[in-house]
Enzyme design. Structure first.
Site, PDB file in Angstrom:
ATOM      1  N   VAL A   1      39.037   0.499  -5.841  1.00 20.90           N
ATOM      2  CA  VAL A   1      38.983  -0.968  -5.826  1.00 20.90           C
ATOM      3  C   VAL A   1      37.649  -1.383  -5.213  1.00 20.90           C
ATOM      4  O   VAL A   1      37.276  -0.922  -4.133  1.00 20.90           O
ATOM      5  CB  VAL A   1      40.148  -1.557  -5.006  1.00 20.90           C
ATOM      6  CG1 VAL A   1      40.037  -3.078  -4.967  1.00 20.90           C
ATOM      7  CG2 VAL A   1      41.489  -1.117  -5.572  1.00 20.90           C
ATOM      8  N   LYS A   2      36.941  -2.256  -5.938  1.00 21.88           N
ATOM      9  CA  LYS A   2      35.615  -2.682  -5.472  1.00 21.88           C
ATOM     10  C   LYS A   2      35.741  -4.071  -4.844  1.00 21.88           C
ATOM     11  O   LYS A   2      36.259  -5.003  -5.484  1.00 21.88           O
ATOM     12  CB  LYS A   2      34.690  -2.730  -6.686  1.00 21.88           C
ATOM     13  CG  LYS A   2      33.251  -2.406  -6.421  1.00 21.88           C
ATOM     14  CD  LYS A   2      32.546  -2.329  -7.784  1.00 21.88           C
ATOM     15  CE  LYS A   2      31.084  -2.125  -7.643  1.00 21.88           C
ATOM     16  NZ  LYS A   2      30.407  -2.345  -8.932  1.00 21.88           N
ATOM     17  N   VAL A   3      35.272  -4.187  -3.600  1.00 24.87           N
ATOM     18  CA  VAL A   3      35.326  -5.478  -2.908  1.00 24.87           C
ATOM     19  C   VAL A   3      33.913  -5.803  -2.404  1.00 24.87           C
ATOM     20  O   VAL A   3      33.149  -4.906  -2.060  1.00 24.87           O
ATOM     21  CB  VAL A   3      36.315  -5.455  -1.711  1.00 24.87           C
ATOM     22  CG1 VAL A   3      37.736  -5.164  -2.168  1.00 24.87           C
ATOM     23  CG2 VAL A   3      35.887  -4.456  -0.642  1.00 24.87           C
TER      24      VAL A   3
END
Ligand code: E4P
Length: 217
Positions: free
Chosen positions: A82-84
């Site tokens: 997951v890219k934040v």
């Protein structure tokens, strides 16, 4: 160094994957837009094709919503990272999603202090953007070297993922300063095979071979 491919174009990923060059894939909202594909569908397709981490980026800006989006993206496949974004809310989301057992890629990193915070929040990957720093006449590679030193000083396990790689020189320099991973568009990875002396040498060998009149097959 691991090679991630920075694209949401499935055909381009498949070509490099068949050569064993792909250790993972990174996408972002702009790359999804360029692909014209649905984020959930294309991410699933990529994650099924590639063995390594496939980054899929949240678009919420508030932590609770980022966490909800991250949980949904993580359900696509076991190899989703997951890219934040590297904001305070992004760090909160990173911490929660990491503690839930997800891989998290903290993106849009432009300073060593930001990278230090991402490591403390438990990020799997930190993505310093080399090309975008170079765009404003700052030294992207110096940032990678600084993060390498800080992470090594304290034994942080967060992997440095050199991003916004635009040239073969960026790829070379990232490897020289000890990036764990680089993510680059397919055209940059392919350009790494090119050298003017290779082309010149091959032309000379083929010209001489022609004169022998021989065939191997
Ligand atoms: C990858 O994770 C990044 O989103 C990407 O490398 C950004 O590259 P750009 O600065 O060329 O858009």
């Amino acid at each position: 160094m691991k090679f991630f491919v920075d694209t949401a174009e499935v055909d381009e990923i498949a070509e490099l994957n068949d050569l064993g060059m792909v250790d993972g894939v990174t996408t972002n909202p702009s790359l999804i837009m360029k692909s014209g594909r649905d984020i959930l569908e294309v991410t699933k397709e990529i994650a099924e094709m590639v063995d390594g981490p496939v980054s899929a980026e949240v678009v919420a800006t508030e932590a609770d919503q980022m966490i909800a989006e991250g949980r949904k993206l993580a359900k696509i496949a076991d190899n989703i990272a997951v890219k934040v974004p590297l904001t305070w809310d992004g760090l909160k989301a990173c911490n929660v999603l990491t503690n839930e057992g997800n891989m998290v890629n903290v993106t849009l990193c432009f300073s060593a202090n930001q990278a230090l915070l991402a490591a403390k929040a438990g990020a799997t990957f930190i993505s310093p953007f080399i090309g975008r720093l170079d765009d404003i006449n700052l030294d992207g590679m110096e940032l990678i070297a600084d993060i390498r030193q800080i992470y090594d000083n304290y034994g942080y396990e967060t992997q440095i993922l050199a991003a916004s790689i635009r040239t073969v020189n960026h790829a070379y320099q990232s490897a020289m300063v000890g990036s764990d991973v680089m993510t680059a568009p397919p055209k940059v990875i392919k350009a790494m095979a090119q050298h003017v002396l290779t082309d010149k040498g091959l032309a000379a060998f083929l010209a001489d071979w022609e004169k022998t009149g021989q065939n191997i097959l």
